[in-house]
Design an enzyme around this catalytic site. Structure first.
Site, PDB file in Angstrom:
ATOM      1  N   LYS A 124       0.434  -1.584   0.013  1.00  0.00           N
ATOM      2  CA  LYS A 124      -0.051  -0.105   0.034  1.00  0.00           C
ATOM      3  C   LYS A 124       0.626   0.692   0.086  1.00  0.00           C
ATOM      4  CE  LYS A 124      -2.190   2.724   3.349  1.00  0.00           C
ATOM      5  NZ  LYS A 124      -2.886   2.660   4.536  1.00  0.00           N
ATOM      6  N   ASP A 143      -6.733   1.025   0.359  1.00  0.00           N
ATOM      7  CA  ASP A 143      -6.476   0.969   2.228  1.00  0.00           C
ATOM      8  C   ASP A 143      -8.093   0.479   2.456  1.00  0.00           C
ATOM      9  OD1 ASP A 143      -8.576   2.769   0.744  1.00  0.00           O
ATOM     10  OD2 ASP A 143      -7.411   3.960   1.604  1.00  0.00           O
TER      11      ASP A 143
END
Ligand code: SF4
Length: 216
Positions: A124, A143
């Site tokens: 991420k 996310d």
């Protein structure tokens, strides 16, 4: 749904979200790739808003990877305390900066595999840095908002972020990967909340078959 119709539906959703949120972009405040990397590490289990309250003073005091690497860790901890998990985050930031200094000449690396070697950096964070700071679409930032919306919008049936990312990469063309996550994050914050999404105001309601829908 056939692969072709899934792509057509994804394209339609993308264009409606793009029209709804034309200014969607990363909400973290930063001036260079190092600041973005650190802000993204700090955003774990926190909010971009909270991170933006601590980073101006942090970046004023520490201006380079070397200065973070040489810092008194207790001072970093104190400055980032309100973002939570401050001891782990301070350690990750300092150790990542040491590697950046020792291995990458003080500059944030631009390759996914090199970023993933840095402490506190998973896909991420690496995707945020590559996409936002370097405009390199190597993957899709997944996310909590992207995770929830991907399932609600039937882009993926997976639970794990990496699997969701793989599904999104198959469904959307590479030039859309960076903006896709900004759009989904904006929509998640604006209307498609985890609890009680505002489906009556949603621009893609007719394309959404989520059992979580709340029509009020
Ligand atoms: S209709 Fe509701 S659940 Fe579906 S995307 Fe819109 S806000 Fe989210």
């Amino acid at each position: 749904m056939t692969r072709k119709s899934a792509h057509a539906r994804a394209e339609l959703i993308y264009s409606r979200l793009e029209a709804t949120y034309p200014d969607a972009k990363c909400a973290l405040v930063f001036e260079n790739p190092l600041q973005l990397l650190i802000a993204t590490i700090l955003s774990a289990q926190s909010t971009d808003k909270m991170v933006n309250t601590v980073t101006p003073a942090l970046f004023k005091k520490y201006k380079s990877a070397k200065s973070f690497a040489d810092a008194d860790i207790a001072d970093i901890e104190k400055r980032i305390h309100s973002t939570g998990f401050f001891r782990n985050k301070a350690k990750s930031i300092q150790n990542a900066c040491r590697i950046i200094v020792e291995t990458h000449g003080g500059k944030v690396p631009q390759q996914m595999d090199e970023l993933l070697q840095l402490p506190g950096v998973a896909r991420k964070t690496a995707n945020v840095v590559l996409g936002v700071a370097f405009e390199k679409a190597e993957g899709v930032v997944v996310d909590t908002h992207v995770q929830r919306l991907s399932r609600r919008l039937n882009f993926s049936k997976e639970d794990r972020p990496q699997k969701i990312e793989e599904d999104l990469m198959k469904l959307f063309p590479r030039p859309q990967w960076i903006q896709l996550s900004h759009l989904l994050i904006h929509h998640g914050r604006a209307l498609c909340h985890a609890r009680k999404p505002e489906c009556g105001k949603c621009p893609i309601e007719d394309l959404c078959t989520s059992p979580d829908k709340v029509m009020t």
